[in-house]
Design a protein around this motif. Sequence first.
Motif, PDB file in Angstrom:
ATOM      1  N   ILE A 263       0.751  -1.232   0.052  1.00  0.00           N
ATOM      2  CA  ILE A 263       0.045   0.004  -0.020  1.00  0.00           C
ATOM      3  C   ILE A 263       0.953   1.242   0.079  1.00  0.00           C
ATOM      4  O   ILE A 263       0.767   2.134  -0.778  1.00  0.00           O
ATOM      5  CB  ILE A 263      -0.947  -0.037   1.227  1.00  0.00           C
ATOM      6  CG1 ILE A 263      -1.856  -1.267   1.011  1.00  0.00           C
ATOM      7  CG2 ILE A 263      -1.702   1.215   1.429  1.00  0.00           C
ATOM      8  CD1 ILE A 263      -2.792  -1.218   2.270  1.00  0.00           C
ATOM      9  N   LEU A 264       1.822   1.323   0.732  1.00  0.00           N
ATOM     10  CA  LEU A 264       2.879   2.416   0.936  1.00  0.00           C
ATOM     11  C   LEU A 264       3.548   2.505  -0.347  1.00  0.00           C
ATOM     12  O   LEU A 264       3.582   3.923  -0.852  1.00  0.00           O
ATOM     13  CB  LEU A 264       3.699   2.171   1.941  1.00  0.00           C
ATOM     14  CG  LEU A 264       3.269   2.366   3.392  1.00  0.00           C
ATOM     15  CD1 LEU A 264       4.319   1.984   4.439  1.00  0.00           C
ATOM     16  CD2 LEU A 264       2.643   3.552   3.592  1.00  0.00           C
ATOM     17  N   TYR A 265       4.056   1.532  -1.132  1.00  0.00           N
ATOM     18  CA  TYR A 265       4.502   1.609  -2.346  1.00  0.00           C
ATOM     19  C   TYR A 265       3.667   2.132  -3.341  1.00  0.00           C
ATOM     20  O   TYR A 265       3.980   2.924  -4.190  1.00  0.00           O
ATOM     21  CB  TYR A 265       5.214   0.228  -2.720  1.00  0.00           C
ATOM     22  CG  TYR A 265       5.950   0.252  -4.032  1.00  0.00           C
ATOM     23  CD1 TYR A 265       7.211   0.855  -4.210  1.00  0.00           C
ATOM     24  CD2 TYR A 265       5.240  -0.479  -5.265  1.00  0.00           C
ATOM     25  CE1 TYR A 265       7.625   0.715  -5.279  1.00  0.00           C
ATOM     26  CE2 TYR A 265       5.849  -0.350  -6.377  1.00  0.00           C
ATOM     27  CZ  TYR A 265       7.176   0.216  -6.478  1.00  0.00           C
ATOM     28  OH  TYR A 265       7.733   0.236  -7.722  1.00  0.00           O
ATOM     29  N   SER A 266       2.430   1.744  -3.268  1.00  0.00           N
ATOM     30  CA  SER A 266       1.405   2.180  -4.250  1.00  0.00           C
ATOM     31  C   SER A 266       1.117   3.823  -4.125  1.00  0.00           C
ATOM     32  O   SER A 266       1.077   4.755  -4.996  1.00  0.00           O
ATOM     33  CB  SER A 266       0.292   1.630  -4.159  1.00  0.00           C
ATOM     34  OG  SER A 266       0.355   0.235  -4.634  1.00  0.00           O
ATOM     35  N   LEU A 267       0.901   4.307  -2.823  1.00  0.00           N
ATOM     36  CA  LEU A 267       0.759   5.655  -2.540  1.00  0.00           C
ATOM     37  C   LEU A 267       2.178   6.448  -2.917  1.00  0.00           C
ATOM     38  O   LEU A 267       1.900   7.650  -3.685  1.00  0.00           O
ATOM     39  CB  LEU A 267       0.683   5.904  -1.193  1.00  0.00           C
ATOM     40  CG  LEU A 267      -0.576   5.319  -0.724  1.00  0.00           C
ATOM     41  CD1 LEU A 267      -0.939   5.416   0.670  1.00  0.00           C
ATOM     42  CD2 LEU A 267      -2.101   6.053  -1.363  1.00  0.00           C
ATOM     43  N   PHE A 268       3.216   5.829  -2.644  1.00  0.00           N
ATOM     44  CA  PHE A 268       4.380   6.640  -3.234  1.00  0.00           C
ATOM     45  C   PHE A 268       4.391   6.913  -4.638  1.00  0.00           C
ATOM     46  O   PHE A 268       4.797   7.919  -5.249  1.00  0.00           O
ATOM     47  CB  PHE A 268       5.567   5.925  -2.670  1.00  0.00           C
ATOM     48  CG  PHE A 268       7.011   6.531  -2.651  1.00  0.00           C
ATOM     49  CD1 PHE A 268       7.317   7.619  -2.240  1.00  0.00           C
ATOM     50  CD2 PHE A 268       7.856   6.032  -3.845  1.00  0.00           C
ATOM     51  CE1 PHE A 268       8.563   8.122  -2.338  1.00  0.00           C
ATOM     52  CE2 PHE A 268       9.069   6.571  -4.288  1.00  0.00           C
ATOM     53  CZ  PHE A 268       9.360   7.722  -3.329  1.00  0.00           C
ATOM     54  N   LYS A 269       4.233   5.807  -5.466  1.00  0.00           N
ATOM     55  CA  LYS A 269       4.134   5.774  -7.018  1.00  0.00           C
ATOM     56  C   LYS A 269       3.307   7.028  -7.331  1.00  0.00           C
ATOM     57  O   LYS A 269       3.538   7.674  -8.404  1.00  0.00           O
ATOM     58  CB  LYS A 269       3.959   4.687  -7.798  1.00  0.00           C
ATOM     59  CG  LYS A 269       5.049   3.757  -7.450  1.00  0.00           C
ATOM     60  CD  LYS A 269       4.763   2.132  -7.936  1.00  0.00           C
ATOM     61  CE  LYS A 269       4.611   2.631  -9.606  1.00  0.00           C
ATOM     62  NZ  LYS A 269       4.187   1.032 -10.173  1.00  0.00           N
ATOM     63  N   ARG A 270       1.877   7.142  -6.703  1.00  0.00           N
ATOM     64  CA  ARG A 270       0.743   8.018  -7.124  1.00  0.00           C
ATOM     65  C   ARG A 270       1.360   9.368  -6.788  1.00  0.00           C
ATOM     66  O   ARG A 270       1.274  10.390  -7.644  1.00  0.00           O
ATOM     67  CB  ARG A 270      -0.289   7.782  -6.621  1.00  0.00           C
ATOM     68  CG  ARG A 270      -1.065   6.467  -6.994  1.00  0.00           C
ATOM     69  CD  ARG A 270      -2.323   6.275  -6.329  1.00  0.00           C
ATOM     70  NE  ARG A 270      -3.044   5.087  -6.671  1.00  0.00           N
ATOM     71  CZ  ARG A 270      -4.060   4.615  -6.249  1.00  0.00           C
ATOM     72  NH1 ARG A 270      -4.863   5.501  -5.369  1.00  0.00           N
ATOM     73  NH2 ARG A 270      -4.714   3.470  -6.926  1.00  0.00           N
ATOM     74  N   LEU A 271       2.045   9.666  -5.747  1.00  0.00           N
ATOM     75  CA  LEU A 271       2.552  10.797  -5.354  1.00  0.00           C
ATOM     76  C   LEU A 271       3.689  11.496  -6.380  1.00  0.00           C
ATOM     77  O   LEU A 271       3.709  12.631  -6.507  1.00  0.00           O
ATOM     78  CB  LEU A 271       2.870  10.983  -3.894  1.00  0.00           C
ATOM     79  CG  LEU A 271       1.842  10.793  -2.733  1.00  0.00           C
ATOM     80  CD1 LEU A 271       2.474  10.631  -1.345  1.00  0.00           C
ATOM     81  CD2 LEU A 271       0.811  11.907  -2.862  1.00  0.00           C
ATOM     82  N   ILE A 272       4.581  10.479  -6.704  1.00  0.00           N
ATOM     83  CA  ILE A 272       5.481  10.957  -7.778  1.00  0.00           C
ATOM     84  C   ILE A 272       4.790  11.236  -8.943  1.00  0.00           C
ATOM     85  O   ILE A 272       5.352  12.346  -9.768  1.00  0.00           O
ATOM     86  CB  ILE A 272       6.774   9.949  -7.544  1.00  0.00           C
ATOM     87  CG1 ILE A 272       7.198   9.872  -6.145  1.00  0.00           C
ATOM     88  CG2 ILE A 272       7.717  10.132  -8.756  1.00  0.00           C
ATOM     89  CD1 ILE A 272       8.374   8.866  -5.935  1.00  0.00           C
TER      90      ILE A 272
END
Length: 272
Positions: A263-272
């Motif tokens: 989940i954290l990895y998915s959120l990080f990709k969206r923010l970038i």
Amino acid sequence: MNSTSPSVSFQSPCLKLQALAPQPRLLQLSRRQETSRARTKPLHAALGADRYGGLNKANHRDRDATLPSSPLSDVIHEFYSSLNDKNSKRLDSLIAPDCIVEDTAYYKPLDVKCTRIYFKRLMESMGDNVKFVIGEVCQGAEHTAAVMWRLEWNGYVIPFTKGCSFYICSENGAVLLIRKVHIFDESPLKPGKWALNLLNIVTYLLNMFPKMAEGFLKDPEAVVQPFVKLYNFYVEPFILPFLAYYTHFWAYVARGLTVVLHILYSLFKRLI
């Protein structure tokens, strides 16, 4: 091995190896010694099979002359050849129906059923590259023989795999069958000079507690029984379920952490 066996002479209640014939000019036996020697049956010591399964030669010069054989030595060579070739049918034909094995690695002798299983598991454990190599075969009276052996892997000696086996055979019609095997394995522990010190301590304890020593020597496995009972009453019903629950708990924790990281990895990709 391409070297001849040295002549050996010693006194033993079971085996007596044939000594070199004395020279008449240097030594004259008394009548008593001559009578004793005449009554003693000569026993022969011979080299066994080499690492490739064939008979060893007598020496480098005479490579075509094999060592003399006998029905007993032939059975012993055939026995080890069957183990090396993983030929269980041929091995069964060399073993008597009531054959038992006494191995120093076990507390009690192996009965007929366990003996068959023992040799089967031995061949499976050896695999394709491990082979028995016979050092010497000392033939005794009444179909008995002692064999020095070792294990090699692709021609290299495996540490702590040397041993000696004593065979008792019996006649079954026109053939000899192995009826009993005593196996003495090399110990991986090498106490050296401390061995005598340990023997002294053990002897002192046996003399100090004679009743306990007598009970232990009669049944060595009895020492383990209290620990087995402790395991059956406390470890198995209480500790094992807790350990199983503890293992499952950390498995769920690992899965939860994996989901959180995704989940954290998915959120990080969206923010970038």
